[in-house]
Structure formats: C-alpha cells, structure tokens
Design an enzyme around this catalytic site. Structure first.
Site, PDB file in Angstrom:
ATOM      1  CE1 TYR A   1      38.238  39.063  26.409  1.00 57.17           C
ATOM      2  CE2 TYR A   1      36.772  40.849  25.799  1.00 57.17           C
ATOM      3  CZ  TYR A   1      37.216  39.926  26.735  1.00 57.17           C
ATOM      4  OH  TYR A   1      36.635  39.872  27.972  1.00 57.17           O
TER       5      TYR A   1
ATOM      6  CG  ASN B   1      35.963  33.549  35.239  1.00 56.18           C
ATOM      7  OD1 ASN B   1      35.448  34.657  35.105  1.00 56.18           O
ATOM      8  ND2 ASN B   1      37.189  33.392  35.753  1.00 56.18           N
TER       9      ASN B   1
ATOM     10  CB  ALA C   1      36.748  36.601  16.958  1.00 56.31           C
TER      11      ALA C   1
ATOM     12  N   GLY D   1      39.560  29.378  36.026  1.00 58.21           N
ATOM     13  CA  GLY D   1      40.202  30.660  36.341  1.00 58.21           C
ATOM     14  C   GLY D   1      39.645  31.291  37.598  1.00 58.21           C
TER      15      GLY D   1
HETATM   16  P1  NDP Z   1      41.526  38.541  35.365  1.00 57.07           P
HETATM   17  O1  NDP Z   1      42.658  38.860  34.450  1.00 57.07           O
HETATM   18  O2  NDP Z   1      41.426  39.216  36.685  1.00 57.07           O
HETATM   19  O3  NDP Z   1      41.422  36.958  35.581  1.00 57.07           O
HETATM   20  C1  NDP Z   1      41.548  36.070  34.521  1.00 57.07           C
HETATM   21  C2  NDP Z   1      41.436  34.667  35.061  1.00 57.07           C
HETATM   22  O4  NDP Z   1      41.572  33.736  33.984  1.00 57.07           O
HETATM   23  C3  NDP Z   1      42.525  34.368  36.075  1.00 57.07           C
HETATM   24  O5  NDP Z   1      41.991  33.612  37.145  1.00 57.07           O
HETATM   25  C4  NDP Z   1      43.504  33.529  35.269  1.00 57.07           C
HETATM   26  O6  NDP Z   1      44.234  32.606  36.053  1.00 57.07           O
HETATM   27  C5  NDP Z   1      42.564  32.784  34.347  1.00 57.07           C
HETATM   28  N1  NDP Z   1      43.280  32.277  33.188  1.00 57.07           N
HETATM   29  C6  NDP Z   1      43.814  32.993  32.156  1.00 57.07           C
HETATM   30  N2  NDP Z   1      44.458  32.177  31.311  1.00 57.07           N
HETATM   31  C7  NDP Z   1      44.337  30.914  31.822  1.00 57.07           C
HETATM   32  C8  NDP Z   1      44.792  29.642  31.406  1.00 57.07           C
HETATM   33  N3  NDP Z   1      45.510  29.463  30.282  1.00 57.07           N
HETATM   34  N4  NDP Z   1      44.469  28.559  32.162  1.00 57.07           N
HETATM   35  C9  NDP Z   1      43.757  28.710  33.303  1.00 57.07           C
HETATM   36  N5  NDP Z   1      43.300  29.894  33.749  1.00 57.07           N
HETATM   37  C10 NDP Z   1      43.587  30.985  33.022  1.00 57.07           C
HETATM   38  O7  NDP Z   1      40.240  38.855  34.494  1.00 57.07           O
HETATM   39  P2  NDP Z   1      38.695  38.987  34.905  1.00 57.07           P
HETATM   40  O8  NDP Z   1      38.439  38.390  36.205  1.00 57.07           O
HETATM   41  O9  NDP Z   1      38.325  40.383  34.653  1.00 57.07           O
HETATM   42  O10 NDP Z   1      38.064  38.109  33.731  1.00 57.07           O
HETATM   43  C11 NDP Z   1      37.331  36.922  33.959  1.00 57.07           C
HETATM   44  C12 NDP Z   1      36.471  36.657  32.734  1.00 57.07           C
HETATM   45  O11 NDP Z   1      35.559  37.749  32.557  1.00 57.07           O
HETATM   46  C13 NDP Z   1      37.301  36.582  31.438  1.00 57.07           C
HETATM   47  O12 NDP Z   1      36.770  35.562  30.610  1.00 57.07           O
HETATM   48  C14 NDP Z   1      37.086  37.947  30.811  1.00 57.07           C
HETATM   49  O13 NDP Z   1      37.211  37.899  29.424  1.00 57.07           O
HETATM   50  C15 NDP Z   1      35.658  38.234  31.242  1.00 57.07           C
HETATM   51  N6  NDP Z   1      35.330  39.657  31.195  1.00 57.07           N
HETATM   52  C16 NDP Z   1      35.953  40.585  32.011  1.00 57.07           C
HETATM   53  C17 NDP Z   1      35.630  41.923  31.924  1.00 57.07           C
HETATM   54  C18 NDP Z   1      36.265  42.964  32.782  1.00 57.07           C
HETATM   55  O14 NDP Z   1      36.054  44.175  32.504  1.00 57.07           O
HETATM   56  N7  NDP Z   1      37.006  42.634  33.811  1.00 57.07           N
HETATM   57  C19 NDP Z   1      34.634  42.386  30.943  1.00 57.07           C
HETATM   58  C20 NDP Z   1      34.044  41.352  30.150  1.00 57.07           C
HETATM   59  C21 NDP Z   1      34.381  40.046  30.286  1.00 57.07           C
HETATM   60  P3  NDP Z   1      45.820  32.817  36.357  1.00 57.07           P
HETATM   61  O15 NDP Z   1      45.961  34.149  37.015  1.00 57.07           O
HETATM   62  O16 NDP Z   1      46.152  31.660  37.227  1.00 57.07           O
HETATM   63  O17 NDP Z   1      46.492  32.761  35.013  1.00 57.07           O
END
Ligand code: NDP
Length: 249
Positions: free
Chosen positions: A156, A91, A158, A13
């Site tokens: 989430y 990520n 979990a 991601g």
């Molecule tokens: P974003 O929504 O900005 O980004 C999410 C990323 O995950 C994107 O690059 C997306 O790619 C990718 N992704 C989602 N589903 C898939 C899939 N099925 N296959 C491949 N890639 C996928 O979120 P964040 O950057 O904020 O989050 C990144 C990580 O940090 C996550 O795991 C989130 O749970 C965690 N996090 C974030 C927090 C926050 O406040 N922002 C707090 C705590 C944790 P695409 O766009 O191509 O689908």
C-alpha cells in the site's frame, strides 16, 4: 452559480466511503458526476438516484479500475454522453495489510494494480481531452502511508508513494495546459477500510492524532473542494495531508 456549476466530474470508486462523500460534495457544487464501482452495485445505484432526485446529473457504471481498456471505454462513453471531462478524482483503492515475509504475489499485485495502475488508467483516458480543452483538474487520493511508510503496508505504501510521485511529475508535465494535478493524503478516516480495527485499536489510533479524532470522509471531500476552488488556482503538484496532524514532518 459558482465556477464549478455544470462542470463534468469523474470519480473512481464513488459508491461508498471517501469517494461517496466526494461525489455528494461535487454534486452539491453543481457538477454533473460520473462514478464507477466494482462490487457496491446497490450503494452505487442508490447514490445515483439520490443525486438525480436533486436534479443533478449522475451516472454510476460498473467498471473494474484495474482494467485499462474497460476504463478507457467508460471514460470515452462518459465524455461523449456528458459532453467532456473537467475533473478527475482518482479515489478507488484497497488495502491488503501483511508483513512482507507473509505477502503473496497476489497481495502485492492486487493493491498496486488497483491503487497505482487504476490511477494511471483513468488519468491516461482523461489527459488528452483535458490538454485539448486547455483546462482540467486531477486530484489523487493517496495516503500518509505513501509519505511516511507504515509497517505491514509495503504494498500500500509503495502504491500511494507512487501516486504522490506521479502527481508531482504530471503536474509539471501539464501545467502549461492549465491542468492542475494535486493529491490529498488522508490519515485515518472513518470508512469501511478501517473495519478491521476494533474499538481498542481505534482508541490507540486516536491517541496518535494531535487533533484527537479520526477523520470523516467529509474532511477529505472539503479538501477536494478547496483544491478545485478559485482559491487554489496557484496550487499544483502538492500532496495535502488531511490527517489531523498524524504525520506532521
Ligand atoms: P472504502 O473501502 O470505503 O472504499 C473503497 C472504494 O474503492 C469503493 O468505492 C470501492 O468500490 C472502490 N474500489 C476498490 N477496488 C475497485 C476496483 N477494482 N474497481 C473500481 N472500484 C474499486 O475505502 P475509503 O473510502 O476509505 O478509501 C478511498 C480512498 O482513500 C482509497 O484510495 C484509500 O486508499 C484512500 N485512503 C483511505 C484512508 C482511510 O483511513 N479510510 C486513509 C488514507 C487513504 P466497490 O465497493 O464497488 O468495490
């Protein structure tokens, strides 16, 4: 030159948000970086180009992190063309926030399949090569939601709690192979995942954060950099909160 120069990193991601900041950080440290995306093709190709313009190898691939076989194929291809894998950053993640009484099976499965099974899929594809080379790093981007639990996030919390437990179990399992496994648990970070919050809600969030601001993706990427550094050589199996003090226990 530093000890990460020419290392090969895989970021799931990586096209936007925290993943993008990590891709940029790793590339700036001299790592060759492969990352996947599912929907963000335009952002992914632009990031790949921006990094290649700095003469660092970078490859974006469209792979659904939920698909075990597609992830295995992708990581095998990256290993063959880049020459191995030294670092895996799990990520990719989503939220679908709802009270449990309103949560459908799809809401549950979508989040758990992406966050928890996605981490398994990528880790499973990297672990044997890392064990064979007797070194490697796995860093899981979990969440404080997986530590303290948050209402309307049973799915989430979990999934992220599962990531934290996986981190500890795998750290013990592969320490003898010189593989360190850690998690970074962000609090509120300014990315599109917070797009659902209005300004008033964001103000209320800031009031809950002792350091008085929402975090940036770079705050998380800086912690990843530290965990990969020689200064963190004796750290494994830890869940490091990057949350401005939000969830101090
Ligand atoms: P974003 O929504 O900005 O980004 C999410 C990323 O995950 C994107 O690059 C997306 O790619 C990718 N992704 C989602 N589903 C898939 C899939 N099925 N296959 C491949 N890639 C996928 O979120 P964040 O950057 O904020 O989050 C990144 C990580 O940090 C996550 O795991 C989130 O749970 C965690 N996090 C974030 C927090 C926050 O406040 N922002 C707090 C705590 C944790 P695409 O766009 O191509 O689908």
């Amino acid at each position: 030159m530093n000890h990460l120069t020419n290392k090969i990193a895989i970021v799931t991601g990586g096209a936007r948000g925290i993943g993008k900041a990590i891709v940029i950080k790793l590339a700036s440290l001299g790592c060759a970086v492969a990352f996947n995306y599912s929907k963000s093709k335009v952002e992914a190709l632009a990031l790949q180009q921006a990094i290649e313009n700095k003469e660092v190898r970078c490859e974006a691939s469209c792979v659904d992190i939920k698909d075990f076989h597609a992830v295995k194929e992708w990581i095998t291809r990256v290993r063959e063309s880049f020459g191995g894998v030294d670092i895996l950053i799990n990520n990719a993640g989503i939220i679908v926030d709802k009270a449990l009484m309103l949560m459908g099976e799809d809401d549950w499965r979508g989040v758990v399949d992406t966050n928890l099974h996605g981490m398994f899929n990528a880790s499973r594809a990297c672990i044997v090569p890392m064990m064979k080379q007797k070194c490697g790093h796995i860093i899981n981007i979990s969440s404080v939601s997986g530590i303290i639990g948050l209402p309307r996030q049973t799915n989430y919390s979990a999934s992220k709690g599962g990531m934290n437990a996986f981190t500890k179990a795998l750290a013990k399992e592969v320490a003898a192979y010189n593989i360190r496994v850690n998690a970074v648990a962000p609090g509120f970070i300014e990315t599109e995942i917070l797009a659902g919050f209005n300004e008033e809600q964001k103000r209320q969030i800031v009031e809950m954060i002792p350091l008085g601001r929402i975090g940036s993706p770079e705050d998380v990427a800086n912690c990843v950099k530290f965990l990969l550094s020689e200064n963190a050589e004796y750290i494994t199996g830890q869940i490091i909160q990057v949350d401005g003090g939000l969830a101090i226990r």
